[in-house]
Design a protein around this motif. Structure first.
Motif, PDB file in Angstrom:
ATOM      1  N   GLN A   1      -4.057  -1.312 -14.390  1.00  0.00           N
ATOM      2  CA  GLN A   1      -4.148  -0.946 -15.809  1.00  0.00           C
ATOM      3  C   GLN A   1      -4.173   0.570 -15.979  1.00  0.00           C
ATOM      4  N   LEU A   2      -4.973   1.236 -15.148  1.00  0.00           N
ATOM      5  CA  LEU A   2      -5.060   2.696 -15.209  1.00  0.00           C
ATOM      6  C   LEU A   2      -3.712   3.327 -14.894  1.00  0.00           C
ATOM      7  N   PHE A   3      -3.042   2.787 -13.885  1.00  0.00           N
ATOM      8  CA  PHE A   3      -1.756   3.349 -13.490  1.00  0.00           C
ATOM      9  C   PHE A   3      -0.725   3.200 -14.615  1.00  0.00           C
TER      10      PHE A   3
ATOM     11  N   VAL B   1       0.841  -1.198   0.000  1.00  0.00           N
ATOM     12  CA  VAL B   1       0.000   0.000   0.000  1.00  0.00           C
ATOM     13  C   VAL B   1       0.877   1.250   0.000  1.00  0.00           C
ATOM     14  N   TYR B   2       1.932   1.252   0.822  1.00  0.00           N
ATOM     15  CA  TYR B   2       2.874   2.374   0.810  1.00  0.00           C
ATOM     16  C   TYR B   2       3.481   2.559  -0.581  1.00  0.00           C
ATOM     17  N   ALA B   3       3.867   1.452  -1.208  1.00  0.00           N
ATOM     18  CA  ALA B   3       4.477   1.527  -2.538  1.00  0.00           C
ATOM     19  C   ALA B   3       3.486   2.070  -3.564  1.00  0.00           C
ATOM     20  N   ALA B   4       2.219   1.636  -3.474  1.00  0.00           N
ATOM     21  CA  ALA B   4       1.193   2.099  -4.414  1.00  0.00           C
ATOM     22  C   ALA B   4       0.945   3.597  -4.259  1.00  0.00           C
TER      23      ALA B   4
ATOM     24  N   CYS C   1       7.966   1.192 -11.503  1.00  0.00           N
ATOM     25  CA  CYS C   1       8.402  -0.028 -10.804  1.00  0.00           C
ATOM     26  C   CYS C   1       7.652  -0.202  -9.480  1.00  0.00           C
ATOM     27  N   LEU C   2       7.493   0.887  -8.731  1.00  0.00           N
ATOM     28  CA  LEU C   2       6.762   0.824  -7.461  1.00  0.00           C
ATOM     29  C   LEU C   2       5.304   0.433  -7.690  1.00  0.00           C
ATOM     30  N   GLY C   3       4.705   0.973  -8.754  1.00  0.00           N
ATOM     31  CA  GLY C   3       3.304   0.673  -9.054  1.00  0.00           C
ATOM     32  C   GLY C   3       3.097  -0.779  -9.436  1.00  0.00           C
ATOM     33  N   LEU C   4       4.010  -1.323 -10.247  1.00  0.00           N
ATOM     34  CA  LEU C   4       3.906  -2.734 -10.628  1.00  0.00           C
ATOM     35  C   LEU C   4       3.963  -3.635  -9.398  1.00  0.00           C
ATOM     36  N   TYR C   5       4.800  -3.251  -8.428  1.00  0.00           N
ATOM     37  CA  TYR C   5       4.930  -4.042  -7.203  1.00  0.00           C
ATOM     38  C   TYR C   5       3.745  -3.858  -6.260  1.00  0.00           C
ATOM     39  N   GLY C   6       3.317  -2.622  -6.065  1.00  0.00           N
ATOM     40  CA  GLY C   6       2.419  -2.337  -4.955  1.00  0.00           C
ATOM     41  C   GLY C   6       0.935  -2.240  -5.247  1.00  0.00           C
TER      42      GLY C   6
ATOM     43  N   MET D   1      12.392  11.981 -15.981  1.00  0.00           N
ATOM     44  CA  MET D   1      12.188  10.633 -16.525  1.00  0.00           C
ATOM     45  C   MET D   1      12.564   9.519 -15.543  1.00  0.00           C
ATOM     46  N   PRO D   2      13.701   9.604 -14.835  1.00  0.00           N
ATOM     47  CA  PRO D   2      14.008   8.552 -13.859  1.00  0.00           C
ATOM     48  C   PRO D   2      12.954   8.433 -12.751  1.00  0.00           C
ATOM     49  N   LEU D   3      12.356   9.555 -12.338  1.00  0.00           N
ATOM     50  CA  LEU D   3      11.299   9.506 -11.321  1.00  0.00           C
ATOM     51  C   LEU D   3      10.091   8.726 -11.810  1.00  0.00           C
ATOM     52  N   ILE D   4       9.756   8.923 -13.080  1.00  0.00           N
ATOM     53  CA  ILE D   4       8.599   8.213 -13.650  1.00  0.00           C
ATOM     54  C   ILE D   4       8.899   6.729 -13.789  1.00  0.00           C
ATOM     55  N   VAL D   5      10.141   6.380 -14.118  1.00  0.00           N
ATOM     56  CA  VAL D   5      10.538   4.962 -14.172  1.00  0.00           C
ATOM     57  C   VAL D   5      10.451   4.340 -12.779  1.00  0.00           C
ATOM     58  N   LEU D   6      10.928   5.058 -11.759  1.00  0.00           N
ATOM     59  CA  LEU D   6      10.816   4.576 -10.377  1.00  0.00           C
ATOM     60  C   LEU D   6       9.351   4.405  -9.983  1.00  0.00           C
TER      61      LEU D   6
END
Length: 461
Positions: A77-79, A9-12, A180-185, A172-177
């Protein structure tokens, strides 16, 4: 539900929050780049302003769709869609050879932000234990609240040393991070119920916000026809949207929730807070540069401590809400807002950069303490099944206030300058004082609204 908040939840929340952070950061950073863009592309002031206006317009159209999107598609999917759109927009702007492509990139970023912004609050409302919602709403506002504080300074430093294109590259690196967090959380907690969005309602929303934003953007021009006609067209679209929402089975915005008096009053209060915030954000950097003769970077540095204080206080306000209810954080915060605006209304004829820095901290402390709590308390007054709709209204109002707040205050300053026949320090300081008097009146109205609603109670929980 367990009172413990999981790592996912924190990651999301962090994933969606980073997208909102990036959206606000690039908006405030690029404001510093307007003179550079005007020279490079041969643009007038009213044309380059569309860098901000097109972004806010797209967000304003997309955010009202958030409840429909949330119901019809999986959260992940939305994220993913929002994240990829935002990254594409950054790439377009970093490489744009001309201004139209630059605008296309900003519009694409607006699509991504418009989808992501409500996601963060919907995740908090669905997946955080009730006794910690206030704290996590504060945490969410902390992530996005740091961006306006850092934006002008970040933009000034990057543009002066590397060039405006690097503003987009560095994000761009922030959006990549975030990806990754969204895929996990990000997890799916609510059932999927497909809703076919009403295309006529979407068109009316676009006309509503397009007309109002364009009309307000022309306030400082002094041309009443250019100002009033688009606003009237927008209001006519709003009337048709109200009629349409009663005729379709699944309206995009459920205006019936505005019959809830507590929600409506707090929604209006939320609008006033945002108007005052955007007014401050325009007037103070403008004063540092045009009256005190400072650089854009200095203007950013003068306002940065207040922005950081506001972001940190959003967590304090959320914790107070969880422990004490809405009354203490809201009334304390709104009182600080009134104090700051009254102080600037009295002092803005002659203000040093240090005075601006110190007094602005008072405002941002109050705003930070208040803003997340108002959102949480307003949503708490609705039935749980209406929280996504309430969230859509709050985020829509936030973008609406963002679009018109700067226009209102800049028009007041421009009027004083035109009366004096000069844009020099004296007329600008006088116009700034008039604008702060206007904002102080709004703040007193804001205080009265919340005192009547929660000032004698503990606040809804």
């Amino acid at each position: 539900m367990s009172s413990k908040i999981s790592k996912k939840v924190y990651a999301a929340i962090l994933a969606t929050g980073l997208m909102s952070f990036s959206g606000v950061l690039v908006e405030t950073a690029m404001n510093v780049a307007f003179p550079t863009l005007m020279r490079e592309f041969g643009l007038a002031t009213n044309t380059v302003q569309w860098m901000t206006s097109i972004y806010l317009l797209v967000i304003s159209v997309v955010v009202p769709l958030s409840a429909v999107l949330k119901s019809s598609f999986k959260t992940k999917q939305l994220f993913i869609c929002a994240n990829l759109l935002f990254f594409l927009g950054l790439l377009l702007d970093a490489l744009a050879p001309n201004f139209p492509l630059l605008l296309l990139g900003r519009a694409t970023q607006g699509l991504g932000t418009g989808i992501a912004l409500p996601l963060m609050f919907n995740i908090i409302l669905e997946q955080v234990p009730a006794e910690k919602i206030g704290f996590m709403m504060g945490f969410g506002n902390l992530i996005t609240g740091v961006a306006p504080a850092l934006g002008p300074t970040f933009g000034g430093l990057i543009i002066n040393h590397l060039g405006w294109r690097y503003v987009f590259c560095f994000l761009m690196p922030l959006i990549v991070l975030s990806f990754c967090l969204g895929l996990y959380g990000i997890q799916q907690k609510s059932p999927i119920v497909k809703i076919t969005p009403d295309l006529l309602s979407i068109a009316l929303i676009a006309i509503l916000f397009g007309g109002v934003i364009y009309g307000f953007s022309k306030l400082s021009s002094g041309n009443l026809q250019l100002t009033l006609l688009p606003i009237l067209i927008g209001l006519a679209a709003l009337g048709l949207l109200l009629i349409r929402s009663k005729k379709v089975a699944q309206p995009i915005l459920h205006f019936e929730i505005l019959k809830n008096k507590s929600f409506s009053l707090q929604l209006f209060g939320f609008l006033l807070i945002q108007l005052c915030s955007l007014g401050n954000a325009f007037l103070l950097p403008n004063y540092v540069q045009m009256v005190n003769g400072g650089t854009a970077t200095l203007a950013g540095l003068a306002t940065m401590p207040a922005g950081i204080a506001g972001a940190l206080m959003s967590v304090v306000g959320g914790r107070l809400y969880d422990e004490k209810g809405a009354r203490l954080p809201i009334m304390t915060g709104v009182s600080l807002i009134v104090i700051e605006l009254l102080a600037f209304a009295c002092l803005s004829g002659h203000m040093s950069n240090w005075l601006i820095c110190l007094v602005y901290i008072i405002y941002m402390t109050g705003m930070g303490m208040t803003i997340g709590v108002v959102m949480t308390n307003a949503l708490a007054s609705l039935k749980p099944e209406l929280s996504a709709q309430g969230n859509a209204f709050l985020n829509t109002i936030q973008q609406f206030a963002g679009a018109i707040g700067t226009s209102l205050t800049s028009a007041i300053v421009a009027f004083s300058q035109s009366q004096a026949g000069s844009k020099g320090p004296g007329p600008t300081a006088l116009g700034t004082q008039h604008a702060f008097i206007f904002l102080a009146i709004l703040a007193v109205i804001l205080w009265l609204i919340f005192y009547r609603e929660i000032g004698t109670e503990g606040g809804a929980k």
